[in-house]
Motif scaffolding. Structure first.
Motif, PDB file in Angstrom:
ATOM      1  N   SER A  62       0.808  -1.219   0.000  1.00 27.91           N
ATOM      2  CA  SER A  62       0.000   0.000   0.000  1.00 27.91           C
ATOM      3  C   SER A  62       0.846   1.277   0.000  1.00 27.91           C
ATOM      4  O   SER A  62       0.340   2.352  -0.303  1.00 27.91           O
ATOM      5  CB  SER A  62      -0.934   0.011   1.210  1.00 27.91           C
ATOM      6  N   VAL A  63       2.120   1.172   0.352  1.00 26.56           N
ATOM      7  CA  VAL A  63       2.962   2.366   0.428  1.00 26.56           C
ATOM      8  C   VAL A  63       4.161   2.302  -0.506  1.00 26.56           C
ATOM      9  O   VAL A  63       4.927   3.279  -0.604  1.00 26.56           O
ATOM     10  CB  VAL A  63       3.454   2.631   1.868  1.00 26.56           C
ATOM     11  N   LYS A  64       4.335   1.200  -1.185  1.00 27.26           N
ATOM     12  CA  LYS A  64       5.490   1.039  -2.068  1.00 27.26           C
ATOM     13  C   LYS A  64       5.505   2.136  -3.124  1.00 27.26           C
ATOM     14  O   LYS A  64       4.481   2.447  -3.739  1.00 27.26           O
ATOM     15  CB  LYS A  64       5.434  -0.331  -2.746  1.00 27.26           C
ATOM     16  N   GLY A  65       6.662   2.728  -3.327  1.00 25.98           N
ATOM     17  CA  GLY A  65       6.794   3.792  -4.311  1.00 25.98           C
ATOM     18  C   GLY A  65       6.453   5.169  -3.773  1.00 25.98           C
ATOM     19  O   GLY A  65       6.711   6.180  -4.427  1.00 25.98           O
ATOM     20  N   ARG A  66       5.836   5.222  -2.580  1.00 27.78           N
ATOM     21  CA  ARG A  66       5.471   6.516  -1.983  1.00 27.78           C
ATOM     22  C   ARG A  66       6.243   6.795  -0.705  1.00 27.78           C
ATOM     23  O   ARG A  66       6.553   7.943  -0.398  1.00 27.78           O
ATOM     24  CB  ARG A  66       3.971   6.538  -1.675  1.00 27.78           C
ATOM     25  N   PHE A  67       6.531   5.745   0.063  1.00 29.91           N
ATOM     26  CA  PHE A  67       7.225   5.902   1.344  1.00 29.91           C
ATOM     27  C   PHE A  67       8.655   5.383   1.208  1.00 29.91           C
ATOM     28  O   PHE A  67       8.920   4.422   0.483  1.00 29.91           O
ATOM     29  CB  PHE A  67       6.530   5.109   2.443  1.00 29.91           C
ATOM     30  N   THR A  68       9.563   6.000   1.935  1.00 28.55           N
ATOM     31  CA  THR A  68      10.949   5.569   1.965  1.00 28.55           C
ATOM     32  C   THR A  68      11.443   5.557   3.408  1.00 28.55           C
ATOM     33  O   THR A  68      11.325   6.568   4.109  1.00 28.55           O
ATOM     34  CB  THR A  68      11.850   6.499   1.136  1.00 28.55           C
ATOM     35  N   ILE A  69      11.970   4.410   3.821  1.00 29.95           N
ATOM     36  CA  ILE A  69      12.533   4.300   5.161  1.00 29.95           C
ATOM     37  C   ILE A  69      14.054   4.440   5.056  1.00 29.95           C
ATOM     38  O   ILE A  69      14.673   3.948   4.106  1.00 29.95           O
ATOM     39  CB  ILE A  69      12.131   2.969   5.829  1.00 29.95           C
ATOM     40  N   SER A  70      14.638   5.117   6.018  1.00 34.67           N
ATOM     41  CA  SER A  70      16.089   5.283   6.033  1.00 34.67           C
ATOM     42  C   SER A  70      16.536   5.452   7.479  1.00 34.67           C
ATOM     43  O   SER A  70      15.700   5.580   8.388  1.00 34.67           O
ATOM     44  CB  SER A  70      16.502   6.500   5.196  1.00 34.67           C
ATOM     45  N   ARG A  71      17.820   5.454   7.685  1.00 35.56           N
ATOM     46  CA  ARG A  71      18.326   5.615   9.045  1.00 35.56           C
ATOM     47  C   ARG A  71      19.636   6.385   9.049  1.00 35.56           C
ATOM     48  O   ARG A  71      20.387   6.370   8.066  1.00 35.56           O
ATOM     49  CB  ARG A  71      18.514   4.254   9.711  1.00 35.56           C
ATOM     50  N   ASP A  72      19.886   7.039  10.150  1.00 33.22           N
ATOM     51  CA  ASP A  72      21.147   7.711  10.399  1.00 33.22           C
ATOM     52  C   ASP A  72      21.734   7.051  11.649  1.00 33.22           C
ATOM     53  O   ASP A  72      21.315   7.356  12.770  1.00 33.22           O
ATOM     54  CB  ASP A  72      20.926   9.211  10.614  1.00 33.22           C
ATOM     55  N   ILE A  73      22.674   6.147  11.446  1.00 32.33           N
ATOM     56  CA  ILE A  73      23.220   5.385  12.567  1.00 32.33           C
ATOM     57  C   ILE A  73      23.950   6.299  13.535  1.00 32.33           C
ATOM     58  O   ILE A  73      23.903   6.084  14.748  1.00 32.33           O
ATOM     59  CB  ILE A  73      24.123   4.254  12.058  1.00 32.33           C
ATOM     60  N   SER A  74      24.601   7.340  13.014  1.00 34.58           N
ATOM     61  CA  SER A  74      25.355   8.235  13.893  1.00 34.58           C
ATOM     62  C   SER A  74      24.430   8.967  14.870  1.00 34.58           C
ATOM     63  O   SER A  74      24.834   9.311  15.982  1.00 34.58           O
ATOM     64  CB  SER A  74      26.147   9.247  13.076  1.00 34.58           C
ATOM     65  N   LYS A  75      23.180   9.198  14.439  1.00 37.72           N
ATOM     66  CA  LYS A  75      22.220   9.880  15.299  1.00 37.72           C
ATOM     67  C   LYS A  75      21.255   8.901  15.959  1.00 37.72           C
ATOM     68  O   LYS A  75      20.442   9.302  16.800  1.00 37.72           O
ATOM     69  CB  LYS A  75      21.414  10.905  14.488  1.00 37.72           C
ATOM     70  N   ASN A  76      21.311   7.627  15.544  1.00 42.41           N
ATOM     71  CA  ASN A  76      20.394   6.606  16.068  1.00 42.41           C
ATOM     72  C   ASN A  76      18.930   6.968  15.796  1.00 42.41           C
ATOM     73  O   ASN A  76      18.063   6.839  16.670  1.00 42.41           O
ATOM     74  CB  ASN A  76      20.615   6.383  17.564  1.00 42.41           C
ATOM     75  N   ILE A  77      18.677   7.430  14.580  1.00 40.90           N
ATOM     76  CA  ILE A  77      17.338   7.849  14.187  1.00 40.90           C
ATOM     77  C   ILE A  77      16.945   7.112  12.908  1.00 40.90           C
ATOM     78  O   ILE A  77      17.762   6.955  11.994  1.00 40.90           O
ATOM     79  CB  ILE A  77      17.259   9.369  13.947  1.00 40.90           C
ATOM     80  N   VAL A  78      15.703   6.702  12.852  1.00 39.16           N
ATOM     81  CA  VAL A  78      15.117   6.123  11.645  1.00 39.16           C
ATOM     82  C   VAL A  78      14.053   7.089  11.134  1.00 39.16           C
ATOM     83  O   VAL A  78      13.274   7.639  11.920  1.00 39.16           O
ATOM     84  CB  VAL A  78      14.507   4.743  11.923  1.00 39.16           C
ATOM     85  N   TYR A  79      14.041   7.268   9.825  1.00 38.34           N
ATOM     86  CA  TYR A  79      13.093   8.186   9.200  1.00 38.34           C
ATOM     87  C   TYR A  79      12.115   7.415   8.323  1.00 38.34           C
ATOM     88  O   TYR A  79      12.442   6.373   7.763  1.00 38.34           O
ATOM     89  CB  TYR A  79      13.836   9.197   8.324  1.00 38.34           C
ATOM     90  N   LEU A  80      10.932   7.972   8.185  1.00 42.70           N
ATOM     91  CA  LEU A  80       9.964   7.478   7.215  1.00 42.70           C
ATOM     92  C   LEU A  80       9.502   8.682   6.399  1.00 42.70           C
ATOM     93  O   LEU A  80       8.724   9.504   6.896  1.00 42.70           O
ATOM     94  CB  LEU A  80       8.779   6.796   7.897  1.00 42.70           C
ATOM     95  N   GLN A  81      10.010   8.779   5.181  1.00 40.94           N
ATOM     96  CA  GLN A  81       9.597   9.846   4.269  1.00 40.94           C
ATOM     97  C   GLN A  81       8.327   9.396   3.565  1.00 40.94           C
ATOM     98  O   GLN A  81       8.325   8.354   2.909  1.00 40.94           O
ATOM     99  CB  GLN A  81      10.701  10.133   3.257  1.00 40.94           C
ATOM    100  N   MET A  82       7.282  10.174   3.718  1.00 36.89           N
ATOM    101  CA  MET A  82       5.982   9.812   3.147  1.00 36.89           C
ATOM    102  C   MET A  82       5.594  10.853   2.119  1.00 36.89           C
ATOM    103  O   MET A  82       5.388  12.026   2.467  1.00 36.89           O
ATOM    104  CB  MET A  82       4.932   9.725   4.251  1.00 36.89           C
TER     105      MET A  82
END
Length: 121
Positions: A62-82
């Motif tokens: 349902s979200v493929k092609g629209r959402f992108t998950i990523s992470r910044d290990i140095s900051k210990n944060i995961v993002y979800l770009q929608m």
């Protein structure tokens, strides 16, 4: 103490974008997978996306092609770009942590408090 804190939710018009953040503490992303789940009123919790400890990613159809998950290990944060948000994306979004990446919420050990995403005109 393990803690997950989500941020970035809000109200956006259809077609708009939001970026959710999941700040982790008490563990490092090198050893844990992070999943994003959402739950709308009256509906079951749905797995949206996850990123493994090695960086492999998964998306619900349902979200493929629209959402992108990523992470910044140095900051210990995961993002979800929608992007290209739709009214049916409206829900409370939670991030959660587990040792082994999975789309099954019952396998996750730690959960954040959630952030509301509302898509409407």
């Amino acid at each position: 103490q393990v803690q997950l804190v989500e941020s970035g939710g809000g109200h956006v018009q259809p077609g708009g974008s939001l970026r959710l953040s999941c700040a982790a503490s008490g563990f490092t992303l090198d050893y844990y997978a992070i999943g994003w789940f959402r739950q709308a009123p009256g509906k079951e919790r749905e797995g949206v996306s996850c990123i493994s400890s090695t960086g492999s990613t998964y998306y619900a159809d349902s979200v493929k092609g629209r959402f992108t998950i990523s992470r910044d290990i140095s900051k210990n944060i995961v993002y979800l770009q929608m992007n290209s948000l739709k009214p049916e994306d409206t829900a409370v979004y939670h991030c959660a942590a587990t040792k082994l990446a999975t789309n099954n919420p019952s396998n996750y050990d730690y959960w954040g408090q959630g952030t509301q995403v509302t898509v409407s005109s």
